[in-house]
Design an enzyme around this catalytic site. Structure first.
Site, PDB file in Angstrom:
ATOM      1  N   ASP A 500      43.128  52.894  37.675  1.00 15.64           N
ATOM      2  CA  ASP A 500      43.376  51.573  38.249  1.00 15.64           C
ATOM      3  C   ASP A 500      42.838  50.548  37.246  1.00 15.64           C
ATOM      4  O   ASP A 500      41.622  50.427  37.071  1.00 15.64           O
ATOM      5  CB  ASP A 500      42.660  51.452  39.596  1.00 15.64           C
ATOM      6  CG  ASP A 500      42.972  50.151  40.316  1.00 15.64           C
ATOM      7  OD1 ASP A 500      43.375  49.177  39.647  1.00 15.64           O
ATOM      8  OD2 ASP A 500      42.788  50.098  41.549  1.00 15.64           O
ATOM      9  N   HIS A 501      43.764  49.814  36.608  1.00 18.33           N
ATOM     10  CA  HIS A 501      43.356  48.925  35.523  1.00 18.33           C
ATOM     11  C   HIS A 501      42.570  47.720  36.023  1.00 18.33           C
ATOM     12  O   HIS A 501      41.988  46.970  35.224  1.00 18.33           O
ATOM     13  CB  HIS A 501      44.591  48.448  34.753  1.00 18.33           C
ATOM     14  CG  HIS A 501      44.382  48.382  33.275  1.00 18.33           C
ATOM     15  ND1 HIS A 501      43.156  48.118  32.703  1.00 18.33           N
ATOM     16  CD2 HIS A 501      45.229  48.563  32.229  1.00 18.33           C
ATOM     17  CE1 HIS A 501      43.261  48.123  31.390  1.00 18.33           C
ATOM     18  NE2 HIS A 501      44.510  48.395  31.073  1.00 18.33           N
ATOM     19  N   ARG A 502      42.499  47.511  37.328  1.00 15.86           N
ATOM     20  CA  ARG A 502      41.642  46.457  37.854  1.00 15.86           C
ATOM     21  C   ARG A 502      40.175  46.814  37.684  1.00 15.86           C
ATOM     22  O   ARG A 502      39.301  45.947  37.620  1.00 15.86           O
ATOM     23  CB  ARG A 502      41.928  46.215  39.342  1.00 15.86           C
ATOM     24  CG  ARG A 502      43.323  45.693  39.656  1.00 15.86           C
ATOM     25  CD  ARG A 502      43.562  45.635  41.144  1.00 15.86           C
ATOM     26  NE  ARG A 502      43.473  46.951  41.777  1.00 15.86           N
ATOM     27  CZ  ARG A 502      43.647  47.181  43.078  1.00 15.86           C
ATOM     28  NH1 ARG A 502      43.908  46.173  43.904  1.00 15.86           N
ATOM     29  NH2 ARG A 502      43.558  48.403  43.560  1.00 15.86           N
TER      30      ARG A 502
END
Length: 528
Positions: A500-502
């Site tokens: 999850d690139h967040r």
């Protein structure tokens, strides 16, 4: 005599409905407390419902295949002496029905707390043991050697590696050692999590040896194969019957008293396999019919429905980034071989997945943000937060007859290497038998999907909802590898991870994957 109605309980955490898959009793049957009444399929798993009271079944209030809401009355049972004489529902006039309240969660599944195979046939596995026998189907000649190894290997999702591990003995010892890594080089973005091995049980470096002769290599292979024999319990006549039918014992769910495969288990498995083959012969249907009459419509419900919803939400709510890394796992293969002959691991299934799991736990401690959850509107004012978990509930994706499930091993970071091996075995056994409980699939923090068990090199997995990382473990194959300027055969695998690139940026995912790869290349690093 008092007639009580049993309401469908919430067997998970806030589940609202379930399908009655199969009744295990009928009107007139006498039941005792905790006798299994029926099997239900929720959005998470298949669950057996025990009876909360003793008496005689007077009526089944819901038909098989019907989905009902939690709180719906599904069965009526007559309590009292008149209702327990086996005479059936007409033994005495029925008193006014008394509604049974919801009784919350089911008792723990104690019957499967050990590492033995499940005591009953695999749910959804096809015809039962008394099915009509069909013609035996022979394997192609080219698969005999592989089948000989596989039929004596224990049946979990990791077993495709068995033949490869046996062949590992063919690699000269001088080619099976590498200089210890002194530093971890940065790699491109890679996926998350597998579990590390315990320091006390990490392997020591192997000393170079002279190149073995063909005869010694053959003896080594024979020794490795011999070590796999009897991993699946079965009597000699049953083993011969399995060979005649071309069945791998590892693929059959054992129902014997001591966890052994019986002749009836083989008959049931063969009937299922024949049915699948026969269906393939007629799959395309009558070609003269219009195409709109050759469409099969399958309702989406239960586990499949829940999985589809979760995957769509994950794919479109968490911005995925995927990275890959090739790993020389030769020393992991050597370590696994040593564990298999160790007295401490006698009778315990051991595979490279065990070392990967330990590696993931070790790497997550060094890169904590991969073991986290993104929470929207955490404070009620629209502000999000990242919740880093200081525990590892390690999820293992499992393909089951009911669909994809991801049970997890609670507090995996506290388990020794042996305890983790037992936990992986139990998880696989229960999943194959359809006995995974809803609570075992909740609260996961990081997931491994062992696509190598299907012979796949790598893939781009979708993150399990509520997590921020998942690692795909590809098959381990012998490939040419450049070591110190020399091209030699090594055992190579590919790790593919999605993040999850967040929460996890490129640098963090790369460092995490490099740490996981470092353990697979040199398990002795776990001693640090």
């Amino acid at each position: 005599m008092t007639v009580k109605k049993f309401n469908l309980p919430d067997v998970g955490e806030g589940l609202t409905e379930a399908e009655v898959v199969a009744w295990k009793v009928k009107p007139g049957d006498v039941v005792a407390i905790n006798d299994v009444l029926c099997e239900i399929e929720t959005a998470k798993s298949l669950v057996e419902l025990p009876s909360p009271f003793a008496g005689t079944v007077t009526e089944l209030l819901v038909e098989e295949g019907i989905t009902v809401e939690v709180g719906t009355a599904i069965i009526a049972v007559a309590e009292g002496a008149e209702g327990t004489d086996g005479a059936g529902g007409d033994a005495a006039p029925a008193a006014p029905a008394v509604e049974m309240p919801l009784y919350g969660k089911l008792p723990a599944d104690d019957d499967h707390d050990d590492n033995r195979p499940a005591g009953g046939p695999l749910v959804g596995s096809g015809p039962k043991a008394d099915a009509v026998k069909r013609r035996a189907r022979k394997r192609p000649a080219g698969s005999v050697e592989a089948a000989t190894v596989a039929e004596n290997a224990e049946g979990t999702v990791q077993d495709h590696q068995a033949v490869l591990e046996a062949q590992a003995a063919e690699v000269p010892a001088s080619h099976r050692t590498t200089p210890p890594r002194t530093a971890v080089a940065p790699v491109t973005e890679a996926p998350v999590g597998q579990v590390p091995a315990t320091p006390a049980q990490a392997p020591q470096a192997t000393q170079p040896a002279s190149t073995p002769t063909a005869a010694s290599r053959g003896a080594a292979i024979s020794g490795t194969i011999s070590g796999l024999v009897n991993k699946v319990l079965a009597k000699p006549p049953v083993r011969k019957f399995a060979r005649d039918l071309g069945i791998d014992l590892a693929d059959v769910v054992a129902t014997g008293q001591r966890g052994e495969v019986t002749r009836e288990d083989l008959v049931s498995y063969q009937a299922q396999r024949d049915a699948e083959h026969d269906q393939a012969d007629s799959f395309w249907g009558a070609s003269k019919k219009p195409q709109d009459q050759r469409v099969e419509r399958l309702p989406v419900k239960g586990v499949r429905k829940a999985t589809a919803k979760a995957m769509v939400e994950s794919a479109f709510s968490a911005p995925h980034v995927s990275i890959f890394v090739d790993v020389d796992a030769s020393r992991t293969m050597e370590f696994v071989k040593r564990l298999k002959v160790s007295r401490d691991f006698e009778g315990i299934k051991v595979s490279p997945l065990l070392i990967l799991a330990k590696a993931v736990i070790w790497a997550a401690a060094r890169n904590p943000s991969v073991n986290a959850t993104w929470v929207d509107n955490a404070d009620g004012n629209g502000n999000a937060e990242i919740q880093v978990k200081h525990y590892m509930n390690l999820g293992i994706a499992a393909a089951t007859p009911r669909g994809l499930m991801v049970p997890n091993i609670k507090d995996a970071q506290d388990l020794s290497l042996k305890e983790l091996a037992l936990a992986l075995n139990e998880l696989a056994t229960k999943a194959r038998a359809g006995k995974t409980q809803p609570a075992e699939m909740q609260g996961g923090s990081l997931t491994i999907t062992n696509i190598g068990a299907l012979g796949i090199d790598t893939g781009t997995p979708i993150i399990n909802p509520g997590e921020v990382a998942i690692i795909a473990f590809g098959t381990i194959k012998q490939k040419p590898w450049v070591l110190d300027g020399e091209v030699i055969p090594r055992w190579i695998t590919t790790l593919g991870g999605s993040f999850d690139h967040r929460v996890v940026d490129g640098d963090l995912s790369a460092r995490f994957m490099a740490d996981v790869a470092a353990i697979l290349e040199e398990p002795a690093l776990l001693l640090d």
